[in-house]
Design a protein around this motif. Structure first.
Motif, PDB file in Angstrom:
ATOM      1  N   SER A 217       0.803  -1.222   0.000  1.00  0.00           N
ATOM      2  CA  SER A 217       0.000   0.000   0.000  1.00  0.00           C
ATOM      3  C   SER A 217       0.838   1.275   0.000  1.00  0.00           C
ATOM      4  O   SER A 217       0.280   2.371  -0.019  1.00  0.00           O
ATOM      5  CB  SER A 217      -0.944   0.016   1.206  1.00  0.00           C
ATOM      6  N   GLY A 218       2.152   1.119  -0.031  1.00  0.00           N
ATOM      7  CA  GLY A 218       3.018   2.277  -0.199  1.00  0.00           C
ATOM      8  C   GLY A 218       3.594   2.361  -1.595  1.00  0.00           C
ATOM      9  O   GLY A 218       4.399   3.249  -1.894  1.00  0.00           O
ATOM     10  N   GLY A 219       3.197   1.432  -2.474  1.00  0.00           N
ATOM     11  CA  GLY A 219       3.681   1.421  -3.840  1.00  0.00           C
ATOM     12  C   GLY A 219       4.967   0.650  -4.038  1.00  0.00           C
ATOM     13  O   GLY A 219       5.527   0.627  -5.149  1.00  0.00           O
ATOM     14  N   GLU A 220       5.451  -0.031  -2.990  1.00  0.00           N
ATOM     15  CA  GLU A 220       6.681  -0.819  -3.107  1.00  0.00           C
ATOM     16  C   GLU A 220       6.356  -2.218  -3.628  1.00  0.00           C
ATOM     17  O   GLU A 220       5.386  -2.845  -3.201  1.00  0.00           O
ATOM     18  CB  GLU A 220       7.377  -0.926  -1.750  1.00  0.00           C
ATOM     19  N   LEU A 221       7.175  -2.694  -4.559  1.00  0.00           N
ATOM     20  CA  LEU A 221       6.980  -4.031  -5.126  1.00  0.00           C
ATOM     21  C   LEU A 221       7.256  -5.090  -4.067  1.00  0.00           C
ATOM     22  O   LEU A 221       8.325  -5.095  -3.444  1.00  0.00           O
ATOM     23  CB  LEU A 221       7.906  -4.227  -6.319  1.00  0.00           C
ATOM     24  N   ILE A 222       6.303  -5.990  -3.868  1.00  0.00           N
ATOM     25  CA  ILE A 222       6.487  -7.115  -2.952  1.00  0.00           C
ATOM     26  C   ILE A 222       7.113  -8.291  -3.682  1.00  0.00           C
ATOM     27  O   ILE A 222       8.079  -8.898  -3.230  1.00  0.00           O
ATOM     28  CB  ILE A 222       5.149  -7.544  -2.320  1.00  0.00           C
ATOM     29  N   ILE A 223       6.555  -8.621  -4.854  1.00  0.00           N
ATOM     30  CA  ILE A 223       6.996  -9.803  -5.596  1.00  0.00           C
ATOM     31  C   ILE A 223       6.514  -9.681  -7.032  1.00  0.00           C
ATOM     32  O   ILE A 223       5.447  -9.127  -7.290  1.00  0.00           O
ATOM     33  CB  ILE A 223       6.446 -11.106  -4.931  1.00  0.00           C
ATOM     34  N   ALA A 224       7.312 -10.188  -7.960  1.00  0.00           N
ATOM     35  CA  ALA A 224       6.905 -10.232  -9.372  1.00  0.00           C
ATOM     36  C   ALA A 224       7.481 -11.490 -10.006  1.00  0.00           C
ATOM     37  O   ALA A 224       8.589 -11.924  -9.647  1.00  0.00           O
ATOM     38  CB  ALA A 224       7.381  -9.000 -10.126  1.00  0.00           C
ATOM     39  N   ALA A 225       6.753 -12.066 -10.930  1.00  0.00           N
ATOM     40  CA  ALA A 225       7.294 -13.167 -11.721  1.00  0.00           C
ATOM     41  C   ALA A 225       8.445 -12.637 -12.574  1.00  0.00           C
ATOM     42  O   ALA A 225       8.426 -11.486 -13.010  1.00  0.00           O
ATOM     43  CB  ALA A 225       6.202 -13.761 -12.602  1.00  0.00           C
ATOM     44  N   PRO A 226       9.451 -13.459 -12.829  1.00  0.00           N
ATOM     45  CA  PRO A 226      10.611 -12.976 -13.584  1.00  0.00           C
ATOM     46  C   PRO A 226      10.359 -12.789 -15.072  1.00  0.00           C
ATOM     47  O   PRO A 226      11.149 -12.138 -15.763  1.00  0.00           O
ATOM     48  CB  PRO A 226      11.662 -14.064 -13.336  1.00  0.00           C
ATOM     49  N   GLY A 227       9.279 -13.353 -15.593  1.00  0.00           N
ATOM     50  CA  GLY A 227       8.968 -13.258 -17.009  1.00  0.00           C
ATOM     51  C   GLY A 227       7.753 -14.100 -17.320  1.00  0.00           C
ATOM     52  O   GLY A 227       6.913 -14.343 -16.445  1.00  0.00           O
TER      53      GLY A 227
END
Length: 246
Positions: A217-227
């Motif tokens: 909720s602060g706009g920071e990325l928690i996790i993303a798939a690499p591709g």
């Protein structure tokens, strides 16, 4: 935001094959259940692929018998499951929809409100700008792809009290930077978590970037798939996790 374990299902879709896609959705739900997920969100039109020209031929209603296994599995897993679906629309073009299977056996339907240019030739826009569900005490707002391109959509969700804004999408590599910057901006501006579930592979002639992502909720990325590629992108009290789906 109250404790909630939630995930983007970065899944692939077989064009127009509802039965095959239901089976694959069940595999994702089972894997998510093993990982303790309580809210699972699939990409835009995950049940048929982003196949606009022929979408009417596989348009569904929420009570379609072919979807019964999803309803039953969500009930068994005590999980809220949001799938992307072509929605039947009596006397008009079908809608691009999200069908939510609730853990008490209920279903609800949201129709994409803001369309991409050209989609209006094949589909009808939904009339409601926002739909909110409470999931384990967390207020969750639904969006579908181009909805997120309009700040008023995210604003309406925030005004309605959303703590988490979730979108099933189809985003290419070329549009990924702009779209995800916007989503992270909504998280920070409206102080709500944001989840984006993207297709695992190409759909409807568009090459998906994959890289489904979750922001706090602060706009920071928690996790993303690499591709690209099929996987679960999970967030919870323990941070972010990626899980392969067999």
């Amino acid at each position: 935001m109250a404790s909630l374990r939630y995930a983007a299902a970065q899944s692939a879709s077989v064009p127009f094959d509802i039965a095959a896609n239901v089976v694959r959705h069940l595999a994702f739900i089972d894997t998510a259940g093993e990982a303790g997920v309580q809210l699972l969100v699939f990409p835009e039109l995950s049940l048929c692929g982003y196949e606009l020209a022929g979408m009417g031929a596989c348009a569904l209603k929420a009570d379609d018998g072919r979807l019964a296994p999803l309803r039953e599995r969500a009930l068994k897993a005590k999980m809220t499951v949001v799938v992307g679906a072509p929605l039947a629309n009596a006397g008009a073009l079908p809608g691009i929809g999200a069908i939510t299977f609730h853990p008490d056996g209920r279903t609800s339907v949201y129709r994409k409100h803001f369309l991409h240019a050209g989609e209006e030739r094949h589909v009808t826009a939904g009339s409601a700008i926002s739909q909110l569900h409470e999931v384990r005490g967390v207020k969750v707002a639904l969006a579908i792809c181009a909805d997120t391109g309009q700040q008023q959509h995210a604003h309406a969700a925030a005004v309605a009290g959303a703590e988490l804004y979730v979108a099933g999408s189809l985003i290419s590599a070329g549009g990924y930077g702009k779209d995800t910057t916007q989503l992270a901006g909504y998280a920070k501006l409206f102080r709500m978590g944001v989840l984006m579930a993207n297709h695992a592979h190409a759909s409807g002639g568009y090459e998906s970037a994959g890289r489904s992502a979750i922001w706090d909720s602060g706009g920071e990325l928690i996790i993303a798939a690499p591709g690209p590629g099929e996987m679960l992108v999970i967030a919870g009290d323990d941070g972010g996790t990626l899980v392969d789906v067999a």
